[in-house]
Every structure is written in structure tokens, then in C-alpha cells.
Write a protein that holds these residues in place. Structure first.
Motif, PDB file in Angstrom:
ATOM      1  N   HIS A 115      12.722  14.138   0.731  1.00  0.00           N
ATOM      2  CA  HIS A 115      12.166  13.317  -0.346  1.00  0.00           C
ATOM      3  C   HIS A 115      10.645  13.269  -0.217  1.00  0.00           C
ATOM      4  CE1 HIS A 115      11.538   9.035  -2.114  1.00  0.00           C
ATOM      5  NE2 HIS A 115      11.574   9.903  -3.105  1.00  0.00           N
ATOM      6  N   ALA A 116      10.150  13.027   1.006  1.00  0.00           N
ATOM      7  CA  ALA A 116       8.702  12.960   1.240  1.00  0.00           C
ATOM      8  C   ALA A 116       8.047  14.277   0.833  1.00  0.00           C
ATOM      9  CB  ALA A 116       8.428  12.644   2.710  1.00  0.00           C
TER      10      ALA A 116
ATOM     11  N   LYS B 295       7.100  18.032  -6.734  1.00  0.00           N
ATOM     12  CA  LYS B 295       8.399  18.541  -7.201  1.00  0.00           C
ATOM     13  C   LYS B 295       9.238  17.396  -7.757  1.00  0.00           C
ATOM     14  CE  LYS B 295       7.680  22.729  -5.529  1.00  0.00           C
ATOM     15  NZ  LYS B 295       6.441  23.158  -6.177  1.00  0.00           N
ATOM     16  N   GLU B 296       8.868  16.173  -7.401  1.00  0.00           N
ATOM     17  CA  GLU B 296       9.615  14.999  -7.855  1.00  0.00           C
ATOM     18  C   GLU B 296       8.600  13.878  -8.081  1.00  0.00           C
ATOM     19  OE1 GLU B 296      12.898  14.091  -5.167  1.00  0.00           O
ATOM     20  OE2 GLU B 296      12.950  12.034  -5.922  1.00  0.00           O
ATOM     21  N   PHE B 297       8.808  13.054  -9.149  1.00  0.00           N
ATOM     22  CA  PHE B 297       7.920  11.908  -9.376  1.00  0.00           C
ATOM     23  C   PHE B 297       8.366  10.742  -8.512  1.00  0.00           C
ATOM     24  CE2 PHE B 297       7.036  13.907 -13.577  1.00  0.00           C
ATOM     25  CZ  PHE B 297       5.669  13.979 -13.423  1.00  0.00           C
ATOM     26  N   GLY B 298       7.413  10.001  -7.946  1.00  0.00           N
ATOM     27  CA  GLY B 298       7.775   8.803  -7.183  1.00  0.00           C
ATOM     28  C   GLY B 298       6.572   8.248  -6.456  1.00  0.00           C
ATOM     29  N   ASN B 299       6.729   7.034  -5.947  1.00  0.00           N
ATOM     30  CA  ASN B 299       5.618   6.347  -5.293  1.00  0.00           C
ATOM     31  C   ASN B 299       5.392   6.873  -3.883  1.00  0.00           C
ATOM     32  OD1 ASN B 299       5.137   4.444  -7.419  1.00  0.00           O
ATOM     33  ND2 ASN B 299       7.122   3.566  -6.876  1.00  0.00           N
ATOM     34  N   ILE B 300       4.117   7.091  -3.563  1.00  0.00           N
ATOM     35  CA  ILE B 300       3.739   7.542  -2.227  1.00  0.00           C
ATOM     36  C   ILE B 300       2.815   6.508  -1.582  1.00  0.00           C
ATOM     37  CG2 ILE B 300       2.546   9.323  -0.892  1.00  0.00           C
ATOM     38  CD1 ILE B 300       3.220  11.329  -3.125  1.00  0.00           C
TER      39      ILE B 300
ATOM     40  N   THR C 280       0.818  -1.214   0.000  1.00  0.00           N
ATOM     41  CA  THR C 280       0.000   0.000   0.000  1.00  0.00           C
ATOM     42  C   THR C 280       0.850   1.260   0.000  1.00  0.00           C
ATOM     43  OG1 THR C 280      -0.191  -0.354   2.367  1.00  0.00           O
ATOM     44  CG2 THR C 280      -2.116  -0.858   1.075  1.00  0.00           C
ATOM     45  N   ALA C 281       2.062   1.199   0.583  1.00  0.00           N
ATOM     46  CA  ALA C 281       2.852   2.429   0.704  1.00  0.00           C
ATOM     47  C   ALA C 281       4.329   2.144   0.450  1.00  0.00           C
ATOM     48  CB  ALA C 281       2.647   3.037   2.088  1.00  0.00           C
ATOM     49  N   TYR C 282       5.136   3.206   0.356  1.00  0.00           N
ATOM     50  CA  TYR C 282       6.535   3.136  -0.078  1.00  0.00           C
ATOM     51  C   TYR C 282       7.375   3.992   0.867  1.00  0.00           C
ATOM     52  CZ  TYR C 282       3.782   1.651  -4.007  1.00  0.00           C
ATOM     53  OH  TYR C 282       2.855   0.998  -4.773  1.00  0.00           O
ATOM     54  N   ALA C 283       8.473   3.444   1.362  1.00  0.00           N
ATOM     55  CA  ALA C 283       9.307   4.182   2.332  1.00  0.00           C
ATOM     56  C   ALA C 283       9.992   5.368   1.647  1.00  0.00           C
ATOM     57  CB  ALA C 283      10.342   3.240   2.921  1.00  0.00           C
ATOM     58  N   PHE C 284       9.954   6.514   2.302  1.00  0.00           N
ATOM     59  CA  PHE C 284      10.650   7.706   1.786  1.00  0.00           C
ATOM     60  C   PHE C 284      12.131   7.599   2.142  1.00  0.00           C
ATOM     61  CE2 PHE C 284       6.326   9.302   3.073  1.00  0.00           C
ATOM     62  CZ  PHE C 284       5.813   9.320   1.797  1.00  0.00           C
ATOM     63  N   ARG C 285      13.000   8.190   1.302  1.00  0.00           N
ATOM     64  CA  ARG C 285      14.444   8.188   1.622  1.00  0.00           C
ATOM     65  C   ARG C 285      14.711   9.026   2.863  1.00  0.00           C
ATOM     66  NH1 ARG C 285      14.907   9.162  -3.975  1.00  0.00           N
ATOM     67  NH2 ARG C 285      15.320  11.362  -3.514  1.00  0.00           N
TER      68      ARG C 285
END
Ligand code: PLP
Length: 427
Positions: free
Chosen positions: A43-44, A51-56, A34-39
Motif C-alpha cells: 500500500h505504501a 499508483k493509488e490515491f490516498g493520504n501519505i 501529520t501522517a497516515y498509517a499504511f495498510r
């Protein structure tokens, strides 16, 4: 991919996919999370602020879904896509992005019955009005356009009648009035028809049908053609005005020719929520790998069945655009030279009772409300999906008492014909 200009069958297998960078898995994994760890916190914040593409979070995006989106965008020739839970969800998100209460759109009368219901009932509750026009007369679309009209909607190959539509003629009306043309390409699939090449701006699918192709999973997709200027008229504020929740970002100005797909995702899908499950995205991706082969076989089998039915003494008429004497044949040849697809209707001389009895006598065919399966499917609309309509409404919808709809599958055609023959012998 090594080729600069890969063909359709190559794209159907490879577009959007690579071996998994962590495990080397060659097939696209099901990212069941369901979710993806932020760096880190920056990043979050960058992801949430666009501002940046990526999985949330998988309500908004998922890596399995992303491969599906890239693949269908490539097959349709679009700039980007958004996969969702069903074809109806795709339609809802498209209109949510375009419409304000009090706005209207012009849609073809020749549509899947569920879309007629969605537009005529549920959409009314949002204050979105539909106006019906006739695809055989493009000027009927123009007649309904006023300054609150936001879009034109058609199917490329209309369900249930199996009629190919002159997309370019309706695109011309849309262009003249600076409106986007939205095309539901479910029945044809991009193997047969690519509406963006004929002037469409947005293409939709119920992935549940031919793209998935195996009758095992629901899904829908919106493909952004990247062709429409969402800022020119000021009529599409979701795209052309600053978004307060994204620090004043203007989506069209920021994302250019894929802003429509982004708006459907970061406004519509985020807030209305009809996300596709990663497992369904995986099944549909697997189905797409064989789309060219399946559509060829669907079309060959359907043509053979239509020719056979035409000669049967108990059959009154057959509407299949692939038949040379069909009034729709020239349009089919222009838009879909590779074949006329799987779905068509025919009429039994014995009317309602013959239609009902015929369906009951079939053994290989499945009697159900779906199309685009490997299996051959049948329905008698007047005693099922259209039973609540008056006789006049049934005829207008192409669902008169004698009408039978077939979705011809991938079995040996001799077995399909044998099943039709034994059921007709009992009528
Ligand atoms: N468009 C067409 C042409 C369809 O045939 C269907 C479903 O039969 C839909 C849209 C709706 O798709 P779904 O059932 O995936 O919501």
C-alpha cells in the motif's frame, strides 16, 4: 446528494462532505494529523508511486483539506482543486507548474498590489518575467505574446478598483495563441462569477477573503478547469514529459483533465511546501456554507452605500460597477447579474488630508489591510499600502490621494451609513 443537478447553495453546504465513516460526525472533522498509517508495504509503495490515491503526509494532502477542495471545485465547475496556505502560495504553485527560467507570462495591470509585487519582484528571481497589459484593451495582451509566453493572468473583478473584466474577450486571445487563461476569482467568488464558463482554464482564490468570509484564516486554492491540452505544444514539460521520481509517469497522459491539479500537488506542493492547516481548511469550509447568503447581503449593502455616497456633498466620485451610470455596469450585468460585490473605491473632494482624517473618524468600520470580512473595512491607500509610490504611480494604481477603499460588511446598512455620515461630518 439525491438531486442530479444540485443548486449552488446546496453545493456550498454539501459538496465533498459526508458523515464521518468511523464516528458518524455530521460536520467535517478537523483531521489534525501529520501522517497516515499504511495498510502494508505494498500500500505504501502504491501511494508513493502514484499508483493509488490516498493520504501519505499532510504537507501533500489531508482529509479536511480534501473536502474543501472538492467543494470549491464543484462551486467553480472544475474537475479538481488543490488548497494551499494562502492566495499567494496558490499563485506560486500555478506558475511553478507552467514556467521554466527565461519564460514569461502576460498579466493585467489591474491586480491586487501584492500580486503586482509577487510577479514583479519574487518571480523575477526565478527567471520568470511578467509583462503588463490592460484589461480594457484585450489587444494589449496579444502584443506581448512570444514563443516563451506560457500563460495569461487576470482578476475577474479587479482589486482595489472593483472593475469587472471582460473574461471572454481575453480568453479569445489566450485561445488564439494556445495559452492557458488563469483567473483570480477572489473578489467575485464563484457565487457572482464562474470564470470557467467564460473561457478560463484555471481559477485561483485567496480563500482568506470571501470564501472563508470571516477574517479568521489564511488559505488559497487552485481549481483545474480540465479544459487545456497540456501536451499539444510541448511547452509544459512538467505535465507532458516523463517524471523520473514517479517511474517515468507522464502526468497529463495519466491524469487527463485533472492533471494540472495533480501536478501542482505532487510536484509543487510536495517540493515547495505551502500546505494549508487542517484547522484553517475547517474554518473556510464552515464559511463557504453561507457564501450565497453573504454575497447577496454584501452586494445589497454595498449598492445602498454607493448610492448614498454618490449624493454626499463631500464626495467627488464613486466607482461601483453596480451603479447604473457606471461605465462598468454593462460588463457587471453580463458576468455577475446577482450583484456587484462588496469592495469599491470613492474619492473625497478634500484630497489626501480629507481621506486620512475620514478614515480616522470611522468607528464601526475597521481600518486595516483586508477585504471580504463580515465586518465593514476601510483603508486609505495613499497613506498606507501605496504610500511608498510616487504621486504618479499612486494615480496609475487607482490609489490617488483622495481615494478611499471600502469592503462593505454584513452589518445593518443603516448603521454602516450612520458611521460614514458621522465621519464625513468631521472632514
Ligand atoms: N488575490 C487577491 C485579489 C487578493 O485580494 C489577495 C489578498 O488580498 C490575494 C490574491 C493574496 O491572497 P493571500 O493574502 O491569501 O495570500
Amino acid at each position: 446528494m439525491s438531486s442530479n443537478n444540485p443548486g449552488f447553495a446546496t453545493l456550498a453546504i454539501h459538496a465533498g462532505a459526508q458523515p464521518d465513516p468511523t464516528t458518524g460526525a455530521r460536520n467535517t472533522p478537523i483531521y489534525q494529523t501529520t501522517a497516515y498509517a499504511f495498510r502494508d508495504s505494498d500500500h505504501a509503495a502504491a501511494l508513493f508511486g502514484l499508483k493509488e490515491f490516498g493520504n501519505i503526509y499532510t504537507r501533500i494532502m489531508n482529509p479536511t483539506q480534501a473536502v474543501l477542495e472538492e467543494r470549491v471545485a464543484a462551486l467553480e465547475g472544475g474537475t479538481a482543486a488543490l488548497a494551499v496556505a494562502s492566495g499567494h502560495a496558490a499563485q506560486m504553485l500555478v506558475f511553478h507548474t507552467l514556467m521554466q527560467p527565461g519564460d514569461n507570462f502576460v498579466a493585467a495591470r489591474q491586480l491586487y498590489g501584492g500580486s503586482i509585487n509577487q510577479f514583479g519582484h519574487a518571480f523575477q528571481n526565478f527567471g520568470w518575467q511578467v509583462r503588463w497589459a490592460d484589461t480594457a484593451e484585450p489587444e494589449t495582451f496579444e502584443k506581448h505574446i512570444d514563443d516563451r509566453t506560457k500563460a495569461i493572468f487576470i482578476e475577474s473583478l479587479a482589486n482595489p478598483g472593483g472593475t469587472f473584466v471582460d473574461i471572454a474577450a481575453i480568453a479569445e486571445v489566450a485561445r488564439k495563441h494556445a495559452l492557458p487563461l488563469i483567473v483570480d476569482n477572489t473578489m467575485a467568488s464563484p457565487y457572482l462569477v464562474r470564470p470557467l464558463e467564460h473561457g478560463a482554464d484555471v481559477v485561483l482564490h485567496s480563500l482568506t477573503k470571501f470564501l472563508g468570509g470571516h477574517g479568521n484564516s489564511m488559505g488559497g486554492i487552485i481549481v483545474d478547469g480540465g479544459t487545456f491540452d497540456w501536451s499539444a505544444s510541448g511547452k509544459y514539460p512538467m505535465l507532458s514529459e516523463p517524471r523520473p521520481e514517479y517511474s517515468g509517469t507522464v502526468l497529463h497522459a495519466t491524469f487527463g483533465n485533472f492533471a494540472f491539479a495533480i501536478a501542482c500537488r505532487v510536484l509543487g506542493l510536495r517540493d515547495l511546501g505551502p500546505a494549508i492547516s487542517p484547522f484553517n481548511a475547517f474554518l473556510i469550509l464552515t464559511g463557504i456554507e453561507t457564501l450565497p447568503l453573504r454575497m447577496q447581503r454584501h452586494s445589497e449593502n454595498a449598492l445602498a452605500v454607493a448610492k448614498w455616497l454618490k449624493k454626499h456633498p463631500k464626495v467627488g466620485w464613486v466607482h461601483y460597477a453596480g451603479l447604473e451610470d457606471s461605465s462598468n455596469h454593462a460588463i457587471q450585468q453580463h458576468y455577475s447579474p446577482a450583484g456587484a460585490g462588496s469592495v469599491f473605491t470613492f474619492g473625497l473632494k478634500g484630497g489626501y488630508d480629507a481621506g486620512k482624517g475620514f478614515v480616522a473618524g470611522l468607528q464601526l468600520f475597521s481600518h486595516l489591510a483586508n477585504i471580504g470580512d463580515t465586518r465593514s473595512l476601510v483603508i486609505h491607500p495613499a497613506s498606507t499600502t501605496h504610500a511608498q509610490l510616487t504621486p504618479e504611480q499612486q494615480v496609475a494604481a487607482g490609489a490617488g490621494p483622495d481615494v478611499v477603499r471600502l469592503s462593505i460588511g454584513l452589518e445593518d446598512v443603516k448603521d454602516i451609513i450612520a458611521d460614514l455620515e458621522q465621519a464625513l461630518s468631521k472632514v
